[in-house]
Design an enzyme around this catalytic site. Structure first.
Site, short mmCIF file in Angstrom:
data_model
loop_
_atom_site.label_atom_id
_atom_site.label_comp_id
_atom_site.label_asym_id
_atom_site.label_seq_id
_atom_site.Cartn_x
_atom_site.Cartn_y
_atom_site.Cartn_z
N GLU A 80 98.42 96.07 92.55
CA GLU A 80 99.43 96.84 91.80
C GLU A 80 99.70 98.19 92.43
O GLU A 80 100.84 98.59 92.58
CB GLU A 80 98.90 97.16 90.38
CG GLU A 80 99.13 96.13 89.33
CD GLU A 80 98.64 96.61 87.96
OE1 GLU A 80 99.40 96.44 87.01
OE2 GLU A 80 97.52 97.16 87.83
N HIS A 89 87.18 75.63 98.59
CA HIS A 89 88.22 74.62 98.43
C HIS A 89 89.56 75.14 98.94
O HIS A 89 90.62 74.71 98.46
CB HIS A 89 88.32 74.18 96.97
CG HIS A 89 87.06 73.53 96.48
ND1 HIS A 89 86.67 72.28 96.89
CD2 HIS A 89 86.07 73.99 95.68
CE1 HIS A 89 85.51 71.98 96.34
NE2 HIS A 89 85.12 73.01 95.61
N CYS A 132 112.64 100.38 80.55
CA CYS A 132 113.61 101.46 80.41
C CYS A 132 113.16 102.35 79.26
O CYS A 132 112.55 101.88 78.30
CB CYS A 132 115.04 101.01 80.11
SG CYS A 132 115.73 99.91 81.34
C1 G6P Z 1 102.47 95.23 82.46
C2 G6P Z 1 101.51 96.33 82.82
C3 G6P Z 1 100.07 95.81 82.78
C4 G6P Z 1 99.79 95.21 81.41
C5 G6P Z 1 100.79 94.13 81.05
C6 G6P Z 1 100.66 93.70 79.61
O1 G6P Z 1 102.51 94.28 83.47
O2 G6P Z 1 101.80 96.85 84.10
O3 G6P Z 1 99.17 96.88 83.02
O4 G6P Z 1 98.50 94.69 81.41
O5 G6P Z 1 102.13 94.62 81.22
O6 G6P Z 1 101.01 94.78 78.78
P1 G6P Z 1 100.53 95.00 77.30
O7 G6P Z 1 101.20 96.25 76.86
O8 G6P Z 1 100.99 93.79 76.53
O9 G6P Z 1 99.04 95.10 77.31
#
Ligand code: G6P
Length: 608
Positions: free
Chosen positions: A488, A504, A2
């Site tokens: 994604e 496997h 958000c």
């Molecule tokens: C979300 C995003 C990812 C990201 C992950 C970790 O799932 O969509 O692209 O790798 O969060 O986020 P951070 O900000 O901790 O790298």
């Protein structure tokens, strides 16, 4: 997740709020809303759907006159995406409006108490309890009501609040969800993240946990939850305002992929001095680097994937045992951290709830934490003992590309620093590796310039049902990220498999024409991966190979080959991922998906 924005000042608030929210849509985009004070009362317009719906409903904000207001873009947690559940939320008299990012964990208990006292709820959200609770405590002094509410709510919050009785003021408060405030000659701002207000000001203040801000058109004051005033220093944001704009590119993701040569250079060059690696922020002597017995890398999503690569590079180069954990697992598995262990958390946003919790868990057990973080001033950056920044600038597309590339560089540098201190790499190899690192930006550029070829290939797979990525060692780590990128943004089912593990189980999924992308950048494993390619080809797979220039042998087993320039095998991830990012991007574009804002996802996951 958000995003919240607030403005109070000389200008019309609604267009500024809409503009700010458009920069925060990466944080959630299933509904949006705004509350603006029109000189007499607070008006709220909110609707399910993208921000565009709110823009249309308010004609770009022009139907909501007023110079103070708050806005929200939502990623649903409590309650489905709907008009009612969209923020802002009102108290029953419509004199207090609230926007919220985070989760009020004890909302059921509070809701019951408020319902017993005669309050009626219109939404299924946890946030609405804040509006009614404020109403309950409000006796004319907004600060008093807010502090009482903050003492009652449990969980995480970044809040924007306005009161009809105090139209010259906005309020903001924070605990464990990101929040900044900013100031310009035209007014004061609240935002979840810097890009929302970068167009208007570079002077921002980071709000700390359990702090409250009272904003007026020309100044703001900070308070603790006990209403004691706090003095804060502003921070000047150095980012180029263009960094948060599409700048002519069709999507942020494409723009950010193209920024990778710069990102790599920016992360690398300040740390290479006189052919040596200097990581000032690490602030560890050679003796301290030698004393590290084990490294625990903890992260989520793509950052976890860079951690998997980091394990191979750190273990291979510096001969330190490395354990890589998903932060959501690490925090609850009572991890064994022994003397001499060092914890490295990796996060683009610096706000990922599980990664932050893993950091706190490690610190609580008395271990030093190094944060590899992109967002300056984020929670992880502030709470880690040491911070190594990845200089990728703002990343807007939900699917990470440039921040991922920058994280890889940070890990290579770290591994080389450890290797040198521990004497596990020869001087000649070390020097050669520095040269190889310096060549990466140009090599990435070269691969990006080959995008038409990848686009043509990607167009053939728009209708694919399943895609598999296989590789060994670092190539397995690359496969994990390539597979995540594809699913994604294109919603195609995809799996990454360690090539040797395929038989496997997963091999039973291979059918006539199934695309299998084999990543093969490690010369020592070329022959092994070829065997696995032959196995899937024999079962009808169409085999795409991503390998290094010179590996002609692979053409015997592959149907289509993408070559990457030669580099040190430890750094091959930085090159091999580029065509695979482009592949996912073009499949997504070809399918007509919303590349930058894929369904159900959010960029910054600030809930567990
Ligand atoms: C979300 C995003 C990812 C990201 C992950 C970790 O799932 O969509 O692209 O790798 O969060 O986020 P951070 O900000 O901790 O790298």
């Amino acid at each position: 997740m958000c995003g919240i924005v607030g403005y109070i000042g000389k200008e019309q608030a609604a267009p500024i709020i809409l503009d700010g929210l458009s920069k925060l849509e990466y944080r959630g985009y299933d509904s949006a809303g705004m509350a603006v004070f029109d000189g007499d009362k607070i008006n709220i317009v909110k609707a399910r759907g993208r921000l565009k719906v709110l823009e249309n409903l308010t004609q770009g904000g022009s139907t909501m006159p007023g110079t103070s207001g708050i806005g929200h873009t939502r990623w649903a947690t409590h309650g489905v995406p709907s008009d009612e559940n969209a923020h802002p939320h009102f108290n029953e008299k419509k004199t207090i409006a609230v926007v919220h990012n985070g989760i009020i964990e004890n909302y059921i208990k509070l809701k019951k108490k408020l319902t017993d006292k005669g309050y009626h709820f219109k939404s299924e959200t946890d946030t609405e309890v804040v509006a009614h609770l404020l109403d309950y405590y409000y006796k004319g002094d907004p600060m008093e009501a807010i502090t009482k509410v903050l003492h009652r709510v449990e969980g995480s919050y970044a809040l924007g609040i306005m009161f009809t009785d105090h139209p010259d003021q906005l309020f903001a408060a924070r605990k464990d969800s990101p929040l900044i405030v900013g100031k310009s000659d035209e007014g004061c701002f609240i935002a979840s993240d810097v890009p929302a207000i970068l167009k208007y000001t570079r002077t921002v203040y980071y709000v700390d946990n359990q702090e409250i801000v009272r904003l007026r058109a020309d100044h703001m004051h900070f308070y603790s939850v006990d209403e004691e005033e706090i003095q804060k220093e502003p921070v000047t944001i150095e980012w180029d305002a263009k960094a948060a704009e599409k700048d002519g590119y069709e999507h942020f993701m494409l723009k950010e992929m193209y920024e990778q040569p710069k990102t790599v250079t920016d992360t690398l060059s300040p740390r290479i001095k006189n052919n040596d690696i200097v990581i000032d922020e690490l602030n560890m002597t050679d003796a301290e680097l030698q004393a590290v017995k084990k490294i625990h890398i903890v992260a989520c999503g793509s950052a976890y994937h860079t951690g998997v690569t980091g394990k191979y590079v750190l273990e291979g180069l510096a001969r330190i045992p490395v354990e890589v954990d998903l932060a959501s697992e690490f925090r609850y598995r009572d991890p064994i951290l022994e003397e001499g262990a060092m914890v490295v958390v990796i996060s683009q946003s610096g706000e990922t709830a599980d990664t932050l919790a893993a950091l706190r868990e490690s610190k609580a057990r008395g271990f030093q934490v190094l944060g590899i973080v992109n967002v300056v001033g984020s929670s992880i950056a502030r709470e880690a003992d040491r911070v190594m920044y990845t200089w990728a600038g703002p990343e807007i597309a939900v699917a990470t590309t440039k921040a991922y590339s920058a994280q890889l560089i940070a890990l290579y540098l770290l591994a080389m620093k450890f290797a040198k201190a521990r004497g596990t790499v020869s001087d000649a190899d070390f020097e050669q590796m520095i040269q190889d690192l310096k060549r990466l930006p140009d090599q990435i550029e070269l691969l990006l310039n080959n995008k038409e070829k990848i686009q043509k290939f990607a167009n053939r797979y728009i209708g694919a049902k399943d895609v598999f990525f296989i590789g060994r060692g670092i190539d397995y780590a690359i496969s994990l990220e390539a597979s995540l990128k594809l699913k994604e943004i294109s919603y195609i089912h995809s799996e990454a498999y360690a090539a040797g593990e395929l038989k496997h189980g997963t091999i039973s999924l291979i059918e006539e024409g199934t695309l299998v992308a084999a990543v093969s950048t490690q010369p020592a494993l070329y022959a092994k991966t070829i065997s696995n390619m032959v196995e899937v080809k024999a079962r009808g797979a169409f085999v795409l190979a991503v390998t290094c220039e010179g590996n002609k042998e692979i053409e015997k087993a592959a149907d289509y080959v993408i070559y990457i320039p030669e580099t040190n095998p430890y750094f091959a991830n930085s090159l091999a991922i580029i065509p695979l990012q482009l592949f996912s991007y073009y499949v997504s574009v070809g399918k007509g998906c919303d590349v930058d804002k894929p369904r159900n996802l959010a960029k910054s996951v600030t809930v567990e």
